[in-house]
Design an enzyme around this catalytic site. Structure first.
Site, short mmCIF file in Angstrom:
data_model
loop_
_atom_site.label_atom_id
_atom_site.label_comp_id
_atom_site.label_asym_id
_atom_site.label_seq_id
_atom_site.Cartn_x
_atom_site.Cartn_y
_atom_site.Cartn_z
CD GLU A 1 0.00 -8.38 17.08
OE1 GLU A 1 -0.71 -8.55 18.01
OE2 GLU A 1 -0.33 -7.96 16.06
NE ARG B 1 -2.62 -1.60 3.26
CZ ARG B 1 -2.52 -2.77 3.72
NH1 ARG B 1 -3.22 -3.62 3.36
NH2 ARG B 1 -1.99 -2.99 4.96
#
Length: 173
Positions: A95, A58
């Site tokens: 994460e 993006r």
């Protein structure tokens, strides 16, 4: 323009407890997308870069038009294995697990000021890895621009060594 109105919040995606900030409504509204590009372009211009660096994927949506508007080269940072020529790789923590980013070895000349662009700043791991790649080439990070910053996740603090700008801020726990 209130860009926040063009961001859709989807609870529990991709897993329970996460509020996903979806930028596709903004991309689908030409005036909102243009306003976002205007805002990020001004932040990039203020950093006086010699190139704009976009993080896959993006970051490409914003970085390439910003580079075009400023008359600067656009440099893609891609996920591992997507660049065909000689490249440098940085591994970084996600994460849950690790990932890698690549940049072509000839993408930036030493000393070039680079403005790094991505859609969202969360924990800052991806942006920090991108900054490391820029610096491994002997270039310098002039600043970073994000459409959205998820405050409270530590990204801005993790990137304290760099100039960081975001157009929209959401409080995240």
């Amino acid at each position: 323009m209130e860009l926040e109105r063009h961001i859709r919040t989807i609870p529990d995606f991709p897993r329970q407890g996460i509020l996903f900030r979806d930028i596709t409504p903004l991309l689908g509204e030409p005036a909102a997308f243009r306003a976002a590009l205007d805002g990020l372009t001004e932040r990039a211009r203020a950093a006086a870069p010699g190139a704009v660096v976009g993080i896959e994927s993006r970051g490409f949506l914003f970085g390439a038009p910003i580079a075009d508007r400023l008359g600067l080269p656009f440099v893609p940072i891609r996920k591992e294995g997507k660049l065909p020529a000689a490249r440098l790789t940085v591994e970084y923590a996600l994460e849950y697990g690790e990932s890698r980013l690549d940049i072509h070895q000839d993408a930036l000349a030493p000393g070039t000021a680079a403005f790094i662009v991505d859609d969202v700043l969360a924990t800052g791991g991806t942006a920090l890895a991108a900054a490391k790649l820029v610096e491994l080439l002997g270039a310098r990070v002039a600043g970073m621009g994000f459409l959205i910053e998820l405050e409270g996740l530590g990204g801005r603090e993790r990137l304290a060594a760099y100039r960081v700008d975001a157009l929209i801020r959401f409080a995240e726990a």
